[in-house]
Scaffold this motif. Structure first.
Motif, PDB file in Angstrom:
ATOM      1  N   TYR A 446       0.856  -1.184   0.000  1.00  0.00           N
ATOM      2  CA  TYR A 446       0.000   0.000   0.000  1.00  0.00           C
ATOM      3  C   TYR A 446       0.890   1.230   0.000  1.00  0.00           C
ATOM      4  CZ  TYR A 446      -3.835  -3.121   1.320  1.00  0.00           C
ATOM      5  OH  TYR A 446      -4.778  -4.125   1.341  1.00  0.00           O
ATOM      6  N   HIS A 447       0.480   2.252  -0.743  1.00  0.00           N
ATOM      7  CA  HIS A 447       1.328   3.442  -0.789  1.00  0.00           C
ATOM      8  C   HIS A 447       0.518   4.686  -1.109  1.00  0.00           C
ATOM      9  CE1 HIS A 447       2.295   3.135  -5.408  1.00  0.00           C
ATOM     10  NE2 HIS A 447       1.071   2.770  -5.153  1.00  0.00           N
ATOM     11  N   VAL A 448       1.106   5.838  -0.777  1.00  0.00           N
ATOM     12  CA  VAL A 448       0.490   7.122  -1.054  1.00  0.00           C
ATOM     13  C   VAL A 448       1.585   8.185  -1.077  1.00  0.00           C
ATOM     14  CG1 VAL A 448       0.015   7.644   1.385  1.00  0.00           C
ATOM     15  CG2 VAL A 448      -1.350   8.744  -0.397  1.00  0.00           C
ATOM     16  N   VAL A 528      -4.667   2.494  -1.537  1.00  0.00           N
ATOM     17  CA  VAL A 528      -4.229   2.188  -2.902  1.00  0.00           C
ATOM     18  C   VAL A 528      -3.060   1.214  -2.855  1.00  0.00           C
ATOM     19  CG1 VAL A 528      -3.268   3.124  -5.038  1.00  0.00           C
ATOM     20  CG2 VAL A 528      -5.000   4.420  -3.770  1.00  0.00           C
ATOM     21  N   THR A 529      -3.146   0.142  -3.631  1.00  0.00           N
ATOM     22  CA  THR A 529      -2.054  -0.826  -3.700  1.00  0.00           C
ATOM     23  C   THR A 529      -1.254  -0.599  -4.984  1.00  0.00           C
ATOM     24  OG1 THR A 529      -3.323  -2.505  -4.906  1.00  0.00           O
ATOM     25  CG2 THR A 529      -3.463  -2.525  -2.485  1.00  0.00           C
ATOM     26  N   LYS A 530       0.007  -0.999  -4.930  1.00  0.00           N
ATOM     27  CA  LYS A 530       0.831  -0.938  -6.145  1.00  0.00           C
ATOM     28  C   LYS A 530       0.254  -1.837  -7.227  1.00  0.00           C
ATOM     29  CE  LYS A 530       5.524   0.402  -4.886  1.00  0.00           C
ATOM     30  NZ  LYS A 530       6.956   0.011  -4.943  1.00  0.00           N
ATOM     31  N   ARG A 531      -0.265  -2.975  -6.801  1.00  0.00           N
ATOM     32  CA  ARG A 531      -0.799  -3.958  -7.743  1.00  0.00           C
ATOM     33  C   ARG A 531      -1.950  -3.390  -8.574  1.00  0.00           C
ATOM     34  NH1 ARG A 531      -0.185  -9.180  -6.765  1.00  0.00           N
ATOM     35  NH2 ARG A 531       0.103  -8.746  -4.545  1.00  0.00           N
ATOM     36  N   SER A 532      -2.735  -2.487  -7.971  1.00  0.00           N
ATOM     37  CA  SER A 532      -3.919  -1.959  -8.643  1.00  0.00           C
ATOM     38  C   SER A 532      -3.572  -1.043  -9.816  1.00  0.00           C
ATOM     39  CB  SER A 532      -4.786  -1.178  -7.646  1.00  0.00           C
ATOM     40  OG  SER A 532      -4.149   0.046  -7.286  1.00  0.00           O
ATOM     41  N   SER A 535      -3.835   5.667  -9.114  1.00  0.00           N
ATOM     42  CA  SER A 535      -3.038   6.813  -8.678  1.00  0.00           C
ATOM     43  C   SER A 535      -2.841   6.755  -7.165  1.00  0.00           C
ATOM     44  CB  SER A 535      -3.719   8.120  -9.059  1.00  0.00           C
ATOM     45  OG  SER A 535      -3.031   9.217  -8.476  1.00  0.00           O
ATOM     46  N   TRP A 536      -1.611   6.970  -6.747  1.00  0.00           N
ATOM     47  CA  TRP A 536      -1.317   6.948  -5.314  1.00  0.00           C
ATOM     48  C   TRP A 536      -1.128   8.362  -4.761  1.00  0.00           C
ATOM     49  CZ3 TRP A 536       1.983   5.230  -9.137  1.00  0.00           C
ATOM     50  CH2 TRP A 536       3.177   5.935  -9.308  1.00  0.00           C
ATOM     51  N   VAL A 537      -1.511   9.370  -5.537  1.00  0.00           N
ATOM     52  CA  VAL A 537      -1.397  10.761  -5.086  1.00  0.00           C
ATOM     53  C   VAL A 537      -2.591  11.086  -4.204  1.00  0.00           C
ATOM     54  CG1 VAL A 537      -1.277  13.174  -5.796  1.00  0.00           C
ATOM     55  CG2 VAL A 537      -0.135  11.400  -7.157  1.00  0.00           C
TER      56      VAL A 537
END
Length: 541
Positions: A446-448, A528-532, A535-537
């Motif tokens: 998960y990232h943002v 938000v996952t990287k896999r998805s 946008s992680w903004v």
């Protein structure tokens, strides 16, 4: 000079002295053995040795272990001596962290952050013209040195209160229960025996022998020198991609110094490489010139002085292109080496790793010699972090003398890199997690990315701050890696480190209500996952 009156196994007599506070931490304290002011005898104890516990090294881990052991009524001694750098820099009791590491580094980092706040202040209504901003290098250094000397003094007082016998001397084993204590000229100051020894001598910066056109340190300084440099360094070239290199580049640039970093390969080897690359980009945005895939081939002196004028020559390993970089100061940050060379460890059977040069220990900090222990930066496989050495030292003393049985847990330890935007992490990097848990199908990331509210008015570092959680899918998304790049990273990460230590799951954070508006709250709303591929903004407030 102190004089050996007796070197019998059952009695030693040495000279000792307590220095006034203004002298503690000066180059003379560790540059010379203290002068004789009186004699004191150390008779043998019941087991036939002069000490129950003797510590070699006066850094954070050694001091913590010595003072803890003394609390149990044990006869404890400690020897510490700082060999001056090739540039002549020396310092007082307390080890790397206090004198040439964490403490002065964080204070210079703070100086840079204050400069950034002053620049930002006009956007919040303050009148602070760019022309009026200036920084006084010498004033900063003198204030930092004064603070460090107060810490040196505090350690001396702590040893004295604990009745730990302190020797300002180099140590060398004669046999597995006997130490020679000598001055820098190899003159014997004392000869002591102990039932148990602890080696906590730490490490010192490496030099690039044979490459740079002179003797080690002839044209270069290291982190051992920069924090007490008596003159403005001028234009600086930093060689290396370590956290020391990038932190130094950040705070020097932040106080207005022209900085170039020459990096042979990876930034922040051993850290999460996505975050490492982001830090490189941020440094460039803040004004640091980054020369990637570049190795130095020669350094030449053009003009002597403080600072002088130098030229660093290098070559790009990918293109073969050569370069030359004029500068005033070259700082080497190419790694550290353990300070075990003069201890005569081979004579007593203590194994040293042939690659790292560090002392091989088991999970109890014990060497192959059952009554000789080692911890901190000089021990193989240990994190080179001050709190790690302190805790390991305290736990060791408790096991040896206090009936304790708890061993140091070296897993899931948090750390922070104090670059302009700070980076904190605990647990596994993404690379480590993928390797440990069998690939991408078993890991959810998960990232943002976001802009802290305080950065919005000056419109800086937009989308530079980044947060990442690495979870194990088939373990209810247990979090095995926590990574944060942004302001106040150490303060944010410390609390999360406890959660990671206790095997927190992603769902636990989802159920936690965040504090608004903060940077830390995004760990409670991250979805938000990287896999998805989404946008992680971060949007909204």
């Amino acid at each position: 000079m102190g004089t050996v009156v007796s070197t019998k196994r059952n009695e030693i007599i040495v000279a000792k002295e307590v220095l006034p506070m203004e002298e503690v931490g000066s180059g003379e304290v560790n540059g010379e053995i203290e002068e004789e002011t009186g004699e004191e005898s150390f008779p043998a104890l019941e087991h036939g040795y002069n000490f129950d516990f003797f510590v070699i090294g006066g850094g954070s881990g050694g001091l913590a272990a010595a003072i803890q052991a003394a609390k149990y009524g044990k006869k404890v001694g400690l020897a510490d001596f700082v060999t001056a750098t090739p540039s002549g820099t020396s310092w007082g009791l307390g080890g790397t962290c206090v004198n040439v590491g964490c403490i002065p580094k964080k204070l210079m980092h703070q100086a840079a952050l204050i400069g950034q706040v002053l620049e930002d202040s006009t956007h919040f209504g303050w009148s602070c013209s760019e022309e009026a901003l200036s920084h006084d290098w010498n004033r900063m250094v003198e204030k930092i040195k004064a603070h460090i000397q107060s810490l040196n003094w505090g350690y001396r007082v702590s040893l004295q209160k604990a009745e730990v016998e302190y020797f300002n001397a180099l140590a060398r084993f004669e046999d597995e229960h006997t130490l020679h204590l000598v001055d820098k000229n190899e003159k014997e100051v004392a000869k002591i025996t102990s039932e148990i020894f602890l080696i906590a001598v730490g490490g010192r910066p490496r030099y690039l022998d044979g490459v740079l056109g002179g003797n080690p340190g002839e044209f270069c300084i290291t982190s051992d020198d920069i924090f007490s440099l008596a003159y403005h360094p001028g234009k600086v070239v930093i060689i290396g991609g370590s956290y020391i290199a990038l932190e130094t580049a950040g705070f020097l640039c932040g106080i207005g110094i022209d900085v170039t970093v020459m990096v042979r390969s990876q930034l922040l080897r051993g850290f999460d490489q996505q975050l490492a690359e982001k830090i490189g980009v941020i440094l460039e945005k803040h004004g640091v010139q980054m020369l990637r895939n570049c190795s130095p081939t020669e350094i030449t002196s053009v003009e002597q002085g403080n600072p002088g004028k130098l030229i660093v020559y290098g070559v790009n390993s990918e293109t073969g292109e050569t370069m030359e970089e004029p500068c005033n100061t070259v700082i080497l940050a190419v790694g550290r080496a353990p300070s075990v060379g003069g201890l005569n460890l081979g004579e007593i059977g203590v194994e040293v790793d042939p690659t790292s040069g560090k002392i091989v220990v088991n999970d109890s900090e014990q060497t192959q010699v059952e009554h000789v222990y080692a911890l901190g930066d000089c021990a193989e496989g240990r994190l080179e972090l001050t709190p790690v050495a302190i805790q390991a030292g305290v736990l060791l003393a408790k096991r040896l003398f206090g009936g304790g049985n708890l061993r140091m847990d070296y897993d899931k330890i948090a750390t922070t890199v104090f670059t302009p935007l700070e980076y904190s992490c605990v647990g596994l990097s993404e690379e480590e997690a993928l390797e440990k848990f069998g690939g991408d199908e078993n890991i959810e990331v998960y990232h943002v990315t976001s802009q802290p509210l305080e950065f919005t008015l000056p419109a800086r570092d937009k989308e530079s701050c980044y947060s990442k959680l690495i979870c194990v899918k088939n373990e209810e998304e247990r979090i095995v890696g926590f990574h944060y790049l942004g302001p106040n990273a150490g303060e944010i990460c410390q609390g999360f480190a406890l959660a990671i230590k206790l095997n927190v799951k992603k769902g636990d954070l989802d159920e936690t209500v965040g504090i608004h508006p903060t940077c830390a709250e995004q760990f409670t709303t991250m979805h938000v996952t990287k896999r998805s591929g989404d946008s992680w903004v971060k949007t909204g407030c």
